[in-house]
Design an enzyme around this catalytic site. Structure first.
Site, mmCIF file in Angstrom:
data_model
loop_
_atom_site.group_PDB
_atom_site.id
_atom_site.type_symbol
_atom_site.label_atom_id
_atom_site.label_comp_id
_atom_site.label_asym_id
_atom_site.label_seq_id
_atom_site.Cartn_x
_atom_site.Cartn_y
_atom_site.Cartn_z
ATOM 1 C CG ASP A 1 -1.841 -1.141 1.092
ATOM 2 O OD1 ASP A 1 -2.369 -1.694 -0.108
ATOM 3 O OD2 ASP A 1 -2.466 -1.714 2.443
ATOM 4 C CG ASP B 1 -6.438 -1.652 -1.655
ATOM 5 O OD1 ASP B 1 -6.344 -3.420 -1.477
ATOM 6 O OD2 ASP B 1 -5.574 -1.577 -0.144
#
EC number: 3.4.23.36
Length: 195
Positions: free
Chosen positions: A154, A168
């Site tokens: 991320d 995501d």
């Protein structure tokens, strides 16, 4: 409790009748061709999301990992690498294998559902979900600490929010679209139900 009423939609002329037979139109093309177009929308969108997710994660690891955060909008939006072994918001880091299996099941369900797909909005929603799920599943399989236990990369870090990636974002957008389509009563096969 009353039975749900089925209302025709513009896509109804493109669907196969309930018996499974498809009537071809005058030029020899019928509903299967139109259904294939919806599948093509799903596949192309999923591929774009998947490749974008992969490329941006590779770039993030290469340029941002072990470096100070890069400020995009001051402290309100930064780029920094976080390795996430859990689900959203880092929940359940001890359940990485479970999340890997869930992602694999979601991908199989989307592929099976695509066989009855005659709705462009559903094709978009499922394409977003599929691309995002494939991106994160690739991390789970290929990245450290090991097979099925890899941590997802991320790198988009808004202030007071979880760090996330393109996959995501696609999953969240696809999920929201599915909820909206469901509230409107639109099914993947293009029919609309009103109670």
């Amino acid at each position: 409790m009353s039975e749900a009423e089925t209302i025709e939609t513009p896509d109804d002329s493109e669907k196969a009748p309930a018996g499974g037979e498809v009537a071809a139109d005058g030029d020899g093309t019928g509903a299967p061709d139109r259904g294939k177009r919806r599948i093509a929308v799903l596949a192309v969108l999923a591929a774009v999301i998947y490749l974008s997710d992969l490329v941006t994660k590779i770039m993030a690891v290469e340029w941002l990992e072990h470096e100070p955060p890069v400020e995009i909008l001051g402290e309100w939006l930064q780029l920094r690498v976080v390795r996430n072994g859990g689900a959203a918001f880092g929940i359940g880091e001890a359940l990485t294998v479970v999340f890997t299996c869930i992602a694999a099941v979601v991908i199989v369900v989307i592929i099976r559902l695509s066989r009855k797909l005659y709705s462009t909005p559903w094709a978009v929603a499922l394409g977003l979900l599929l691309g995002g799920a494939l991106g994160n599943l690739t991390d789970r399989i290929m990245r450290a600490p090991g097979f099925l236990e890899g941590h997802v990369v991320d790198f988009v870090a808004p202030k007071h929010f979880a760090v996330f990636n393109i996959g995501d974002s696609a999953i969240v957008c696809g999920g929201i679209l599915i909820v909206l389509l469901s509230f409107r009563g639109l099914d993947p096969d293009g029919t609309v139900h009103r109670d």
